[in-house]
Scaffold this active site. Sequence first.
Site, PDB file in Angstrom:
ATOM      1  N   HIS A 148       0.809  -1.222   0.000  1.00 30.31           N
ATOM      2  CA  HIS A 148       0.000   0.000   0.000  1.00 30.31           C
ATOM      3  C   HIS A 148       0.841   1.270   0.000  1.00 30.31           C
ATOM      4  O   HIS A 148       0.331   2.348  -0.287  1.00 30.31           O
ATOM      5  CB  HIS A 148      -1.004  -0.003   1.174  1.00 30.31           C
ATOM      6  CG  HIS A 148      -0.407   0.218   2.521  1.00 30.31           C
ATOM      7  ND1 HIS A 148      -0.143  -0.803   3.402  1.00 30.31           N
ATOM      8  CD2 HIS A 148      -0.033   1.352   3.166  1.00 30.31           C
ATOM      9  CE1 HIS A 148       0.354  -0.308   4.520  1.00 30.31           C
ATOM     10  NE2 HIS A 148       0.434   0.997   4.400  1.00 30.31           N
ATOM     11  N   ASP A 178       0.445  -7.731   1.627  1.00 31.49           N
ATOM     12  CA  ASP A 178       0.723  -6.301   1.670  1.00 31.49           C
ATOM     13  C   ASP A 178       2.221  -6.034   1.674  1.00 31.49           C
ATOM     14  O   ASP A 178       2.712  -5.157   2.398  1.00 31.49           O
ATOM     15  CB  ASP A 178       0.067  -5.633   2.877  1.00 31.49           C
ATOM     16  CG  ASP A 178      -0.019  -4.115   2.716  1.00 31.49           C
ATOM     17  OD1 ASP A 178       0.200  -3.625   1.591  1.00 31.49           O
ATOM     18  OD2 ASP A 178      -0.272  -3.424   3.716  1.00 31.49           O
ATOM     19  N   GLY A 252       2.989   6.627   7.978  1.00 32.59           N
ATOM     20  CA  GLY A 252       4.357   6.841   7.514  1.00 32.59           C
ATOM     21  C   GLY A 252       5.304   5.760   7.978  1.00 32.59           C
ATOM     22  O   GLY A 252       6.373   5.569   7.403  1.00 32.59           O
ATOM     23  N   ASN A 253       4.924   5.025   9.041  1.00 36.72           N
ATOM     24  CA  ASN A 253       5.724   3.888   9.498  1.00 36.72           C
ATOM     25  C   ASN A 253       5.544   2.662   8.611  1.00 36.72           C
ATOM     26  O   ASN A 253       6.312   1.702   8.705  1.00 36.72           O
ATOM     27  CB  ASN A 253       5.355   3.485  10.929  1.00 36.72           C
ATOM     28  CG  ASN A 253       6.135   4.246  11.981  1.00 36.72           C
ATOM     29  OD1 ASN A 253       5.570   5.025  12.744  1.00 36.72           O
ATOM     30  ND2 ASN A 253       7.446   4.031  12.026  1.00 36.72           N
ATOM     31  N   SER A 254       4.518   2.661   7.772  1.00 32.37           N
ATOM     32  CA  SER A 254       4.252   1.507   6.931  1.00 32.37           C
ATOM     33  C   SER A 254       5.484   1.114   6.130  1.00 32.37           C
ATOM     34  O   SER A 254       6.100   1.951   5.459  1.00 32.37           O
ATOM     35  CB  SER A 254       3.115   1.807   5.948  1.00 32.37           C
ATOM     36  OG  SER A 254       1.881   1.657   6.560  1.00 32.37           O
ATOM     37  N   LEU A 309      -3.183 -26.164   1.268  1.00 31.57           N
ATOM     38  CA  LEU A 309      -3.468 -27.410   1.970  1.00 31.57           C
ATOM     39  C   LEU A 309      -4.742 -28.074   1.458  1.00 31.57           C
ATOM     40  O   LEU A 309      -4.828 -29.301   1.377  1.00 31.57           O
ATOM     41  CB  LEU A 309      -3.576 -27.148   3.467  1.00 31.57           C
ATOM     42  CG  LEU A 309      -3.865 -28.339   4.385  1.00 31.57           C
ATOM     43  CD1 LEU A 309      -2.822 -29.441   4.168  1.00 31.57           C
ATOM     44  CD2 LEU A 309      -3.882 -27.906   5.846  1.00 31.57           C
ATOM     45  N   GLY A 310      -5.736 -27.262   1.113  1.00 33.90           N
ATOM     46  CA  GLY A 310      -6.969 -27.826   0.569  1.00 33.90           C
ATOM     47  C   GLY A 310      -7.985 -28.236   1.620  1.00 33.90           C
ATOM     48  O   GLY A 310      -8.574 -29.316   1.542  1.00 33.90           O
TER      49      GLY A 310
END
Length: 511
Positions: A148, A178, A252-254, A309-310
Amino acid sequence: MNKSKSSVLTLVVAALAGTAAIGANAQGRVADVYIPSQQQQASTQYMVKTGSSRSMANYPDFTGVAEHTINSVVSIKNYASVRQQQNNFFQFGDGWDPFEFFFGPGNGQQQRKQQQQQPKKSDSKPQLRGSGSGVIISADGYIVTNNHVVDGADKLTVTLNDNSEYNARVIGTDPNTDLALIKINAKNLQPITFANSDDVKVGEWCVAVGNPFGFNSSVTVGVISAKGRGLNESANSGIKSFIQHDAAVNPGNSGGALVNTDGELIGINTMIYSQTGNYAGISFAVPSNTVRKVEADLRQYGTVQRAVLGISYQELDADMAKEHKITATNEGIYVAKVTDRGAAKEAGLQEGDVIVKFNGTSIKNGGELQEQMNKLRPGDKATLGFYRDNKYKTAQVTFKNDQGTTKITKNSDFASLGASFLNLTSKEKDDLSISNGVKVTGVREGKFKAAGVRDGFIITTINDEPVNSSDDVETIYDQIMHSNADKVMYIKGITATGKTKYYAVDLSDAE
């Protein structure tokens, strides 16, 4: 989670602290912020020290950790055209208004109207959309950040701790976790050292390093609050296994680093849990083992290889255990359904089994299961421990991909298109009531992005020819490029919500 009109707890990405985030600034800029000193003393020991001259009453001293880490964390600025901002700025997840996030509850509609009433600027020059953080993972300029942070950018710039600035290009993105991998043309950078996030313990110290609100090289301290935290409410990330901590994380830390007391990366800060959009003591980071796997896949394959895994499952609790007469355990993964021809089915798992171990590691919830599976690729094997009829059993599973095979997913990547293509599963086709199609993924600088095609768009026909695989796209592309006709891809397809859309992709200068 109880919700009311007066107080609604929301999950928000620790997002772009850009022009909107500093709304009180008349110029709306983030460039004129404090820049730390370029003189950084080398540290030969990064362990937290107590009882030093900098410590009071034996409180720990994190100066060594900070000095070792800040040169590995960068500031990333996202620039987009005015039209691109208007089209993309609201795609942060269902029910979350970024204007409410930046300007406070009740003010979103007013700020949106003010932006819409502002004189339109030229679409030709990208405008600063916001800023985030990133972590250097190689000396030659590979940087990991959040998807993002870079999403929708026409231009990305990276500023190092010494204030040098570079243009960056996107190598690959993975909206499900992300995460994004970008690259700058630089040498002799200081990459961060990865720690094994499996070794992280609840209660241990952690340090967050990033650029909140555009303030470069900010360091905050906290402790690990939980591991394998599943967040079903998360609208912006498919990952359900986070490291929860209480180091201050703000817009802003993202994409910034979460490190241990050795200055080693244990996670990438991604989102917070808050009433206001700002820090409230609960922060979340993608574990470093997941980060390492995703960035390696993006480098090598251009897309993330996911082990499937299903099964469909529920997290077992005391009430469910009582209902199903399970006495051997009150926690684990209750298998509600086993997919035909899936990995679990072939390994012998059945409905009603309760998975409690994964390669010897205890599994109590879905977050812990996903944390283990995030390390694997199709074709990898694992030993599952489970209860059936209150008796403990084991089974070896060979994981498959989402197409039901053990092959590595091919990423058909035509450089000029700037996109990759994945085959649709039968379920995806059934859900959208289509008989053919291919999903667009990893959109970056190139023809598709210029035409407005975005990640997740499903192409059904190109130049009136149906497509059902990445090979079909490549064949049509080659036909266009070797023909005497106009070099244009006329694309018809549908969005994830079922809306039909059309694009014309100009290939004339791709020859």
